[in-house]
Design an enzyme around this catalytic site. Sequence first.
Site, PDB file in Angstrom:
ATOM      1  N   LYS A  79      -5.007  -9.122  -7.566  1.00 25.19           N
ATOM      2  CA  LYS A  79      -6.201  -9.492  -6.804  1.00 25.19           C
ATOM      3  C   LYS A  79      -7.411  -8.661  -7.249  1.00 25.19           C
ATOM      4  O   LYS A  79      -7.269  -7.467  -7.509  1.00 25.19           O
ATOM      5  CB  LYS A  79      -5.902  -9.228  -5.320  1.00 25.19           C
ATOM      6  CG  LYS A  79      -6.993  -9.642  -4.365  1.00 25.19           C
ATOM      7  CD  LYS A  79      -6.615  -9.381  -2.923  1.00 25.19           C
ATOM      8  CE  LYS A  79      -6.881  -7.948  -2.507  1.00 25.19           C
ATOM      9  NZ  LYS A  79      -6.979  -7.751  -1.055  1.00 25.19           N
ATOM     10  N   LYS A  84     -11.950  -3.966  -4.496  1.00 22.78           N
ATOM     11  CA  LYS A  84     -12.893  -2.848  -4.585  1.00 22.78           C
ATOM     12  C   LYS A  84     -12.172  -1.536  -4.825  1.00 22.78           C
ATOM     13  O   LYS A  84     -12.788  -0.554  -5.215  1.00 22.78           O
ATOM     14  CB  LYS A  84     -13.787  -2.778  -3.343  1.00 22.78           C
ATOM     15  CG  LYS A  84     -13.088  -2.895  -2.016  1.00 22.78           C
ATOM     16  CD  LYS A  84     -14.130  -3.038  -0.881  1.00 22.78           C
ATOM     17  CE  LYS A  84     -13.744  -4.076   0.138  1.00 22.78           C
ATOM     18  NZ  LYS A  84     -14.743  -4.565   1.003  1.00 22.78           N
ATOM     19  N   LYS A 101       0.813  -1.218   0.000  1.00 20.58           N
ATOM     20  CA  LYS A 101       0.000   0.000   0.000  1.00 20.58           C
ATOM     21  C   LYS A 101       0.841   1.260   0.000  1.00 20.58           C
ATOM     22  O   LYS A 101       0.348   2.339  -0.343  1.00 20.58           O
ATOM     23  CB  LYS A 101      -0.967   0.003   1.192  1.00 20.58           C
ATOM     24  CG  LYS A 101      -2.153  -0.895   0.960  1.00 20.58           C
ATOM     25  CD  LYS A 101      -3.271  -0.642   1.961  1.00 20.58           C
ATOM     26  CE  LYS A 101      -4.478  -1.520   1.657  1.00 20.58           C
ATOM     27  NZ  LYS A 101      -5.424  -1.572   2.755  1.00 20.58           N
TER      28      LYS A 101
HETATM   29  P1  AMP Z   1     -11.570  -6.560   2.405  1.00 21.34           P
HETATM   30  O1  AMP Z   1     -12.500  -6.257   1.296  1.00 21.34           O
HETATM   31  O2  AMP Z   1     -10.150  -6.264   2.047  1.00 21.34           O
HETATM   32  O3  AMP Z   1     -11.996  -6.019   3.724  1.00 21.34           O
HETATM   33  O4  AMP Z   1     -11.610  -8.138   2.547  1.00 21.34           O
HETATM   34  C1  AMP Z   1     -12.653  -8.810   3.223  1.00 21.34           C
HETATM   35  C2  AMP Z   1     -12.509 -10.305   3.067  1.00 21.34           C
HETATM   36  O5  AMP Z   1     -12.629 -10.669   1.697  1.00 21.34           O
HETATM   37  C3  AMP Z   1     -11.153 -10.858   3.536  1.00 21.34           C
HETATM   38  O6  AMP Z   1     -11.357 -12.125   4.129  1.00 21.34           O
HETATM   39  C4  AMP Z   1     -10.387 -10.983   2.259  1.00 21.34           C
HETATM   40  O7  AMP Z   1      -9.385 -11.961   2.353  1.00 21.34           O
HETATM   41  C5  AMP Z   1     -11.483 -11.387   1.284  1.00 21.34           C
HETATM   42  N1  AMP Z   1     -11.140 -10.977  -0.078  1.00 21.34           N
HETATM   43  C6  AMP Z   1     -11.014  -9.705  -0.547  1.00 21.34           C
HETATM   44  N2  AMP Z   1     -10.677  -9.704  -1.847  1.00 21.34           N
HETATM   45  C7  AMP Z   1     -10.571 -11.017  -2.207  1.00 21.34           C
HETATM   46  C8  AMP Z   1     -10.244 -11.686  -3.430  1.00 21.34           C
HETATM   47  N3  AMP Z   1      -9.976 -11.013  -4.546  1.00 21.34           N
HETATM   48  N4  AMP Z   1     -10.245 -13.031  -3.424  1.00 21.34           N
HETATM   49  C9  AMP Z   1     -10.542 -13.747  -2.306  1.00 21.34           C
HETATM   50  N5  AMP Z   1     -10.854 -13.175  -1.137  1.00 21.34           N
HETATM   51  C10 AMP Z   1     -10.869 -11.832  -1.070  1.00 21.34           C
END
Ligand code: AMP
Length: 348
Positions: free
Chosen positions: A207, A210, A123
Amino acid sequence: MSDAVQTPQTFPTRIFSGIQPSGGLTLGNYLGALKRFVEKQDEGIETIYCLVDMHAITVWQDPEKLRQQTREAAAGFIAAGIDPARSILFNQSQVTAHVELAWIFNCIARMGWMSRMTQWKDKTAGKDAEAASLGLFAYPSLMAADILAYKATHVPVGEDQKQHLELCRDIAIKFNNDYKVNFFPVVEPVIEGAATRVMSLRDGTKKMSKSDPSDQSRINLTDDADTISKKIRKAKTDMDPLPDNVAGLKDRPEARNLVNIYAALAGHTAAQVVQDYAGAQFGTFKPALADLAVAKLSPITSEMSRLMKDPAEIDRIIGEGAARADAIARPIVDQVYDIIGMIRSRQV
Ligand code: AMP
Ligand code: TRP
């Protein structure tokens, strides 16, 4: 190993996980996290799910958007099958035990541990790390507090959170050792399924996120059927047909990603999917995947938009969840104050 080191087996099984309401939910969140959160709930395990708004503000959030996205994430959880009667669903800032414990963990964790976090490095890569917020640096400490305020033993997440959970284990072990107690469990990451790392539809090495500037790179849980279908049909691929075994997907990140997405949505293994589509061109596979994605996601998106029409009801649900979460976390954090030597004599 010292006696102070715990195994999760000595603590009752309790699942905790969190998602940042820093943007709309994506297919990555759904397959890597949400879908599995629902499975754990349906197995009858005690499940606590948190919309981590305090983590979200480690980078700038417009207040009105943050409120909207927190409600949207709550609606997404419920639409995906989280039942607020069986799981605890709430937003982090309503339960102050999290930040209280996070401060204590800031004093347990070492600067070196935080600076080794690849997410922090990514980041701040190519940017002025001096300009990043102090909260972004300390982010994993708050995450450990989220989990340990409930003495949770298992944490379902996507692959990208593995290192943060190792740090949570290190914090629990150091706390237990420093204070010579068997207080915190050493958590187990639960990283399983065909899609623990859903990749961008535009670049199979990145990856799905969002925060990606390109909306074409991801499927949002708010996309309508037509948009989902178009995004999949336009997804980047190579020119070769699908192989008949998973080994044949090596060095083909985009093809592998689409196969994994198909597998996770269908509830199959990637091996089954390549067997079924061995030799198929993307001209055949993509429409099949688009149909499957629409069939699985559109009931969720339509339920989400129905729930979003009543924001007061969403606020009521997460408020009730917060009260139930607080009832678990408060006594645990009060015990922590006692262990570390804080006087707690205020009359309430
Ligand atoms: P976040 O959106 O970063 O708060 O992620 C929330 C949850 O979604 C966490 O458990 C992440 O590991 C999972 N996650 C976010 N993006 C991905 C992705 N592209 N593939 C798999 N899991 C994801
Ligand atoms: N850091 C996680 C993510 O971005 C979100 C999170 C915060 C979390 N606290 C947590 C996940 C506790 C699991 C457990 O994906």
